[in-house]
Design an enzyme around this catalytic site. Structure first.
Site, mmCIF file in Angstrom:
data_model
loop_
_atom_site.group_PDB
_atom_site.id
_atom_site.type_symbol
_atom_site.label_atom_id
_atom_site.label_comp_id
_atom_site.label_asym_id
_atom_site.label_seq_id
_atom_site.Cartn_x
_atom_site.Cartn_y
_atom_site.Cartn_z
ATOM 1 N N ASP A 245 0.861 -1.184 0.000
ATOM 2 C CA ASP A 245 0.000 0.000 0.000
ATOM 3 C C ASP A 245 0.898 1.233 0.000
ATOM 4 O OD1 ASP A 245 -1.844 1.990 0.363
ATOM 5 O OD2 ASP A 245 -2.826 1.091 2.097
ATOM 6 N N ASP B 186 -3.102 2.542 -5.842
ATOM 7 C CA ASP B 186 -2.038 2.603 -4.855
ATOM 8 C C ASP B 186 -1.794 1.298 -4.109
ATOM 9 O OD1 ASP B 186 -4.567 2.873 -3.783
ATOM 10 O OD2 ASP B 186 -3.916 4.091 -2.089
ATOM 11 N N GLU B 187 -2.576 0.273 -4.362
ATOM 12 C CA GLU B 187 -2.424 -0.975 -3.625
ATOM 13 C C GLU B 187 -2.327 -2.153 -4.579
ATOM 14 O OE1 GLU B 187 -5.133 -1.625 -0.326
ATOM 15 O OE2 GLU B 187 -5.737 0.466 -0.391
#
Length: 427
Positions: free
Chosen positions: A10, A106-107
């Site tokens: 993350d 973003d992950e």
């Protein structure tokens, strides 16, 4: 069977961190990324660590953020930059495995089971990736390490500040089971409240719920409850998808605009459903007009209250539209035709989406009945309402249908989600 080695990575405060990295003048300062910094009712899409420490929250109204942190720096979103850094990060991950499953920009989950003999232990690979993202991209990541996807994500959530948390078969009861139930993936606010009313407070409590409890509290066969119980026990065999590096540079041009909401109460009749559908359609249409688009297709999604299952439907329109009434009426017809709107089929959540967008520069095809002039007049009326809301706030003008439900009449959901091919952009 060989135990899997899975990481969940993350990127910390992703949007805001990218902005700070690209602009040294705002580093180490409270920064927020907002949809439109010129509007008092803009929504916070992302916040830096410094802004978070000052009390700023994601999804907060911009004016509230400025009250909490008067010196906050507001920047508009730069999706091209976020796309670039997301792609670069995944290319780093690809050097360790081709099993990469993105979860937003973003992950990502990555399965490194087959890479351990090449790069060392699970923890060593996690540390190396963390250091490479920091040195090569100037960003930090939190990494969860486990043998399944659920606990790997839980690990990355535990330490959101450039940490690595390992949850193993030996320590998961000590680490995971002591955390609040709401920390478990797919346990939203409503589910957490439902568990709380039954005295289920921790993930460990969820791991011990009975089949009878699952049926009584979640309805139907108790499938949802049994799924959460399995997750709490680390019983998640779902694989990490294989990532194609040729598709690393995904096209993030806008494909649709949508908005969804879990209702404040179960929607047990057509009037309840209509009030929420109009609220959602209003936000979708308003954002379309702001982006100078009309849509050719309207889609809806619904989730039942009794077992959290759901369905989706869509309809292609004869003429592209950005008019709230057209979208709302179409969405209502789709919902009514899918299932009877009654107590037995009570809905918990609804999503309205406009897709197959066309620019407003594209002329409207005239028809036999000469409706083009009416369409253009309705659009001018909608733009007049938009201008009022920009000046005086979204609540200065209501539609009567939105006031038929007191619990939803005061919801402010005009800030919609822009939908991209890989899903909702999120922070």
């Amino acid at each position: 069977m060989r135990q899997r080695a899975i990481l969940h990575i993350d990127m910390n405060a992703f949007y805001a961190s990218v902005e700070q990295h690209n602009n040294p003048a705002i580093r180490n300062k409270p920064v927020v990324v907002a949809g439109d910094p010129e509007r008092r009712n803009g929504i916070i899409l992302a916040k830096s660590r410094e802004a978070k420490a000052a009390g700023v929250k994601t999804a907060q109204a911009l004016w509230e953020a400025k009250q909490a942190c008067p010196n906050v720096i507001v920047v508009p979103p730069d999706y091209a930059a976020y796309k670039k850094y997301s792609r670069l990060a995944r290319l780093i991950y690809y050097e360790y495995t081709n099993q990469i499953e993105p979860f937003g920009l973003d992950e990502a989950w990555i399965d490194i089971t087959g890479s351990l003999h090449l790069f060392g232990s699970q923890e060593a690979i996690a540390q190396e990736i963390s250091e490479r993202v920091k040195s090569e991209l100037g960003l930090t990541v939190s990494i969860g390490s486990s043998w399944n996807k659920v606990f790997a994500k839980l690990g990355s959530d535990i330490d959101p500040g450039d940490g690595i948390v390992s949850i193993t078969p030996e320590n998961y009861k000590r680490i995971a089971w002591t955390l609040p139930a709401k920390n478990l993936i797919y346990v939203g606010a409503a589910t957490a409240h439902k568990l709380h009313l039954s005295g289920i407070e921790t993930i460990g409590d969820v791991a011990h719920i009975s089949d009878t409890f699952c049926r009584n509290r979640f309805g139907g066969t108790g499938k949802v409850g049994r799924m959460l119980r399995a997750f709490a026990r680390g019983e998640d065999p779902s694989p990490v998808k294989v990532f194609d590096p040729a598709k690393a540079d995904v096209d993030y041009t806008i494909k649709g605009i949508g908005n969804g909401l879990t209702a404040p109460h179960d929607l047990e009749c057509e009037e309840d459903v209509r009030a929420l559908v109009w609220l959602l359609s209003e936000s979708v249409a308003q954002r379309m007009r702001e982006s100078c688009f009309r849509c050719r297709t309207v889609a809806v999604g619904a989730r039942f209250a009794h077992d959290l299952s759901g369905y989706s439907r869509q309809l292609t329109l004869r003429t592209p539209t950005c008019i709230t009434k057209d979208i709302a009426n179409c969405a209502m017809e789709l919902l009514k035709n899918a299932q009877p709107l009654n107590r037995e089929n009570a809905l918990r959540a609804i999503h309205v989406r406009a897709t197959h967008l066309v620019p407003m520069t594209e002329p409207i095809q005239d028809d036999l009945f000469g409706n083009t002039q009416r369409v253009l007049e309705m659009e001018r009326l909608e733009y007049a309402i938009d201008n009022l809301r920009r000046r005086f706030g979204n609540k200065c003008v209501y539609r009567m249908v939105e006031l038929t439900d007191d619990t939803m009449a005061h919801l402010d959901i005009k800030e919609s989600n822009t939908v991209h091919p890989v899903g909702f952009l999120r922070e």
